[in-house]
Design an enzyme around this catalytic site. Structure first.
Site, short mmCIF file in Angstrom:
data_model
loop_
_atom_site.label_atom_id
_atom_site.label_comp_id
_atom_site.label_asym_id
_atom_site.label_seq_id
_atom_site.Cartn_x
_atom_site.Cartn_y
_atom_site.Cartn_z
N ARG A 51 43.99 -19.42 -20.79
CA ARG A 51 43.92 -18.69 -22.05
C ARG A 51 45.18 -18.85 -22.91
NH1 ARG A 51 39.97 -14.99 -22.99
NH2 ARG A 51 38.59 -14.46 -21.27
N TYR A 76 51.58 -11.39 -16.24
CA TYR A 76 50.20 -11.90 -16.19
C TYR A 76 50.21 -13.36 -16.61
CZ TYR A 76 45.15 -12.20 -17.26
OH TYR A 76 43.83 -12.56 -17.33
N TYR A 109 49.64 -19.36 -27.40
CA TYR A 109 49.64 -20.14 -28.64
C TYR A 109 50.99 -20.77 -28.96
CZ TYR A 109 48.36 -21.66 -33.34
OH TYR A 109 48.12 -22.43 -34.44
N THR A 125 42.16 -8.37 -21.26
CA THR A 125 41.36 -9.36 -22.00
C THR A 125 39.88 -9.01 -21.95
OG1 THR A 125 42.93 -11.00 -21.19
CG2 THR A 125 40.96 -11.84 -22.24
N THR A 126 39.43 -8.57 -20.77
CA THR A 126 38.01 -8.24 -20.55
C THR A 126 37.55 -7.10 -21.45
OG1 THR A 126 38.30 -8.99 -18.29
CG2 THR A 126 36.33 -7.71 -18.72
N ILE A 186 43.01 -8.12 -9.58
CA ILE A 186 42.57 -7.42 -10.80
C ILE A 186 41.35 -8.21 -11.25
CG2 ILE A 186 43.08 -6.86 -13.19
CD1 ILE A 186 45.99 -6.34 -12.34
N LYS A 220 50.00 -10.76 -11.86
CA LYS A 220 48.57 -11.09 -11.81
C LYS A 220 48.51 -12.59 -12.08
CE LYS A 220 44.09 -10.46 -14.05
NZ LYS A 220 43.35 -9.98 -15.25
#
Length: 290
Positions: A139, A134, A109, A46-47, A205, A163
């Protein structure tokens, strides 16, 4: 898979003023992290603003990191999405030979229930690849509950790690207490890194870690060594800056730090915008203290 331990960093994608990928800065970022104690690198998380990179750019960024890294550190590749069969196809078609594992975010979503989340990861496990679950409910809009994670961990050995980035730290502790021996948990929340590692986690992470790899990797190693007081000294020194970098979204904050360090230029792609002047001033003031 024990080499994915300690400080993993979710690398940003540096951009030029015209918002093309800045490969020179990416080289600097990878080298800076390797030289300063980072244990493994996460590509296209994402980063990395992966959602705004074209498939050609993703390929170019991935190949560049592989080349610069030159087998120095283990690599993890982000492949996730909310269409299960498409994610499965991407994992099957990707050349994963340079990577130790795939980091795959839970479907966002659509908001599947726990059974839907279980079935999603069951399909991904069917690829036979090494996969890190993850969970980042802030998010995705849906939490992978501890019971679902433990169920997956027990049934599919190649789902070997999570994660975990739930906002409730008790969920991390529940997984650590109930998981099978082979299954690992890393913190996906920078601020929870130390308590989670001390409780039996495998490190983090991290986002902030790529700006302060020496400090952050030292803190995690001290936690592994049971040197709690020394580890908390570093943790306490970094708490304020860690909170600041997420105040206006990620990676706007960490790019401010990396730009101040002279590693990248301070640009992000829409719909993100660079950190406000007020926040940048606060981050720079906190950096001066550290």
């Amino acid at each position: 898979m024990s080499n994915l331990k300690g400080l993993g960093v979710a690398l940003v994608t540096p951009f030029n003023e015209d918002l093309s990928v800045d490969f020179d800065s990416l080289t600097k970022l990878v080298d800076f992290n390797i030289k300063n104690g980072t244990n493994y690198l996460v590509v296209l998380g994402t980063t990395a603003e992966a959602a705004t990179l074209s498939s050609e750019e993703k390929k170019a960024v991935t190949e560049h990191i592989i080349k610069v890294n030159n087998n120095r550190l283990p690599l993890v590749l982000g492949i996730g999405g909310n269409d299960t069969m498409d994610v499965k196809k991407q994992i099957e078609e990707a050349d994963l030979s340079p990577f130790d594992a795939v980091l795959s975010v839970s479907p966002y979503y659509n908001r599947p229930n726990q059974e839907g989340l279980y079935q999603h990861y069951k399909v991904l496990a069917g690829t036979g690849k090494q996969i890190i679950i993850y969970n980042v409910p802030s998010r995705t809009g849906q939490n992978v509950e501890a019971s679902t994670t433990v169920r997956l961990a027990k049934e599919f050995p190649n789902l070997f790690m999570i994660k975990e980035a739930a906002s409730n730290i008790n969920q991390y502790f529940d997984i650590l207490r109930q998981k099978p021996e082979h299954f690992n948990l890393v913190s996906g929340d920078d601020e929870f890194t130390l308590p989670v590692t001390l409780a039996g986690g495998n490190g983090v992470i991290s986002v902030i870690g790529q700006g302060y790899p020496k400090e952050f990797s030292t803190m995690v190693q001290l936690a592994f060594d049971g040197k709690v007081k020394e580890a908390y000294e570093i943790h306490n020194k970094l708490v304020d800056i860690t909170r600041l970098i997420f105040a206006e979204g990620n990676p706007a904050g960490i790019k401010t730090i990396l730009a101040e360090l002279g590693i990248v230029k301070n640009y992000v792609r829409l719909p993100l915008v660079v950190a406000s002047t007020g926040l940048q001033d606060k981050i720079k003031a906190e950096m001066a203290k550290i």
